[in-house]
Design an enzyme around this catalytic site. Sequence first.
Site, mmCIF file in Angstrom:
data_model
loop_
_atom_site.group_PDB
_atom_site.id
_atom_site.type_symbol
_atom_site.label_atom_id
_atom_site.label_comp_id
_atom_site.label_asym_id
_atom_site.label_seq_id
_atom_site.Cartn_x
_atom_site.Cartn_y
_atom_site.Cartn_z
ATOM 1 N N GLN A 1 38.814 48.305 -6.069
ATOM 2 C CA GLN A 1 38.021 49.127 -7.009
ATOM 3 C C GLN A 1 38.862 50.319 -7.479
ATOM 4 O O GLN A 1 39.920 50.608 -6.939
ATOM 5 C CB GLN A 1 36.768 49.658 -6.297
ATOM 6 C CG GLN A 1 37.065 50.405 -5.005
ATOM 7 C CD GLN A 1 35.982 50.248 -3.969
ATOM 8 O OE1 GLN A 1 34.819 49.954 -4.265
ATOM 9 N NE2 GLN A 1 36.339 50.446 -2.700
ATOM 10 N N HIS B 1 22.823 60.822 3.815
ATOM 11 C CA HIS B 1 23.355 60.447 5.132
ATOM 12 C C HIS B 1 22.374 60.729 6.255
ATOM 13 O O HIS B 1 22.323 59.999 7.252
ATOM 14 C CB HIS B 1 24.711 61.110 5.356
ATOM 15 C CG HIS B 1 25.765 60.578 4.426
ATOM 16 N ND1 HIS B 1 26.567 61.380 3.637
ATOM 17 C CD2 HIS B 1 26.090 59.306 4.106
ATOM 18 C CE1 HIS B 1 27.352 60.622 2.904
ATOM 19 N NE2 HIS B 1 27.087 59.352 3.166
ATOM 20 N N ASP C 1 25.733 50.750 4.215
ATOM 21 C CA ASP C 1 25.963 51.906 3.338
ATOM 22 C C ASP C 1 26.961 51.459 2.272
ATOM 23 O O ASP C 1 28.136 51.844 2.276
ATOM 24 C CB ASP C 1 26.525 53.048 4.204
ATOM 25 C CG ASP C 1 26.837 54.281 3.392
ATOM 26 O OD1 ASP C 1 27.474 55.196 3.965
ATOM 27 O OD2 ASP C 1 26.482 54.322 2.206
ATOM 28 N N SER C 2 26.489 50.597 1.391
ATOM 29 C CA SER C 2 27.424 49.880 0.515
ATOM 30 C C SER C 2 27.359 50.400 -0.923
ATOM 31 O O SER C 2 26.475 51.179 -1.283
ATOM 32 C CB SER C 2 27.047 48.388 0.501
ATOM 33 O OG SER C 2 25.836 48.233 -0.227
ATOM 34 N N THR C 3 28.286 49.888 -1.708
ATOM 35 C CA THR C 3 28.203 50.086 -3.155
ATOM 36 C C THR C 3 27.120 49.150 -3.677
ATOM 37 O O THR C 3 26.462 48.462 -2.903
ATOM 38 C CB THR C 3 29.569 49.715 -3.779
ATOM 39 O OG1 THR C 3 30.040 48.509 -3.160
ATOM 40 C CG2 THR C 3 30.589 50.816 -3.589
ATOM 41 N N ASP C 4 26.971 49.091 -4.999
ATOM 42 C CA ASP C 4 25.948 48.222 -5.600
ATOM 43 C C ASP C 4 26.391 46.761 -5.529
ATOM 44 O O ASP C 4 27.557 46.473 -5.240
ATOM 45 C CB ASP C 4 25.719 48.650 -7.068
ATOM 46 C CG ASP C 4 25.225 50.094 -7.136
ATOM 47 O OD1 ASP C 4 25.586 50.800 -8.100
ATOM 48 O OD2 ASP C 4 24.519 50.520 -6.196
ATOM 49 N N PRO D 1 33.091 44.216 -4.681
ATOM 50 C CA PRO D 1 33.142 43.910 -3.248
ATOM 51 C C PRO D 1 31.776 43.980 -2.579
ATOM 52 O O PRO D 1 31.533 43.345 -1.571
ATOM 53 C CB PRO D 1 34.094 44.971 -2.694
ATOM 54 C CG PRO D 1 34.169 46.051 -3.702
ATOM 55 C CD PRO D 1 33.898 45.413 -5.020
HETATM 56 N N1 SAM Z 1 27.791 56.809 1.451
HETATM 57 C C1 SAM Z 1 27.903 56.973 0.013
HETATM 58 C C2 SAM Z 1 26.652 57.580 -0.533
HETATM 59 O O1 SAM Z 1 26.343 58.689 -0.106
HETATM 60 O O2 SAM Z 1 26.014 56.961 -1.396
HETATM 61 C C3 SAM Z 1 28.244 55.753 -0.776
HETATM 62 C C4 SAM Z 1 28.479 54.520 -0.165
HETATM 63 S S1 SAM Z 1 30.074 54.189 0.463
HETATM 64 C C5 SAM Z 1 31.234 55.088 -0.410
HETATM 65 C C6 SAM Z 1 30.238 52.515 -0.154
HETATM 66 C C7 SAM Z 1 31.386 51.800 0.501
HETATM 67 O O3 SAM Z 1 31.133 50.411 0.618
HETATM 68 C C8 SAM Z 1 32.705 51.901 -0.291
HETATM 69 O O4 SAM Z 1 33.635 52.665 0.434
HETATM 70 C C9 SAM Z 1 33.166 50.448 -0.464
HETATM 71 O O5 SAM Z 1 34.569 50.298 -0.348
HETATM 72 C C10 SAM Z 1 32.412 49.764 0.665
HETATM 73 N N2 SAM Z 1 32.222 48.309 0.501
HETATM 74 C C11 SAM Z 1 31.850 47.642 -0.629
HETATM 75 N N3 SAM Z 1 31.788 46.316 -0.387
HETATM 76 C C12 SAM Z 1 32.107 46.147 0.937
HETATM 77 C C13 SAM Z 1 32.191 45.012 1.793
HETATM 78 N N4 SAM Z 1 31.948 43.764 1.328
HETATM 79 N N5 SAM Z 1 32.512 45.199 3.089
HETATM 80 C C14 SAM Z 1 32.753 46.457 3.568
HETATM 81 N N6 SAM Z 1 32.703 47.588 2.809
HETATM 82 C C15 SAM Z 1 32.375 47.420 1.508
#
Ligand code: SAM
Length: 285
Positions: A31, A62, A157-160, A164
């Site tokens: 990303q 959090h 705690d993932s992205t949308d 990934p």
């Molecule tokens: N905690 C934050 C908030 O306050 O909204 C946002 C979420 S955190 C930054 C989302 C994380 O999910 C990202 O660092 C991303 O790299 C990770 N991620 C996305 N797809 C993933 C997967 N399949 N396995 C593990 N981590 C993943």
Amino acid sequence: MVDLWFSEYHTEDVRFSIKVEPLWSEQTKFQRIDFFRNATFGTFFTLDGFLMMTEKDEFIYHEMICHPAFATNPEIQRVLIIGGGDGGTAREVARYPTVQQIDQVEIDERVVRLCQQYLPQTASVFENEPRLKLHFVDGVEFVKNTPEGTYDLILVDSTDPIGPGEGLFTLEFYRNCYRALTPNGSLINQHESPYYPGDAREMKRAHQKIKATFPIARVYQVFKPTYPSGLRLFGFAAKTLDPVTDFKPELWQQFKLITRYYNTDIHTASFALPTYVQEMLTEDA
Ligand code: SAM
């Protein structure tokens, strides 16, 4: 003097914009990562143009992804965090002396390293928490290979569900989480937002799959200024312990944690949802 603005598009014709000072940008194999500073929200970062967390309002998300689970099951010992590369969720989990093991599975190591540099308020947990083990792998694969009954709590705690993060919203993934959890286990996931059409569609899709997998599948809400529409949802799925009927406020209060958003009143209130959201959760996606 030229003003620079970051804009996140919530629909084609609605955007959220804040004035920024750019700090860092890079494209990883997963990303695009951008770090900015804004006078009101402090340092923040985005992934593929979507705002992840800001210095000023991260506590809201959090605290609320973490504490409702511990107030429902104060005996949580083994925790899996999927995503959460900024460290905020791990920081909140690590506040419980009863937790013995935290596995954090973050697919993109660069998110962790850059947050350690620019957002130590959340990411310093990665340097000073002996119970925490970081795994830079795909959470989908990790859970697929996790033995039955390994964790008391899984926090997604993932992205949308694009890029990934897509695999973290599938029926197979939820079923693997179900198997990886202990009988009193629960799964908390960032459950998108009910207001804008695109977010609402993803929320309904995820909820349907979770409902099909877990006997208890509730949703609770949180208000965070920098998220689309300010209204964000979490899913609370469990095998046996219900976050409303099995809620244990007195036991949670014995942890004596100082929080700025979560409290035992908001615990109960957050599961009371607006009618339009209740209706969406019963509709087909
Ligand atoms: N905690 C934050 C908030 O306050 O909204 C946002 C979420 S955190 C930054 C989302 C994380 O999910 C990202 O660092 C991303 O790299 C990770 N991620 C996305 N797809 C993933 C997967 N399949 N396995 C593990 N981590 C993943």
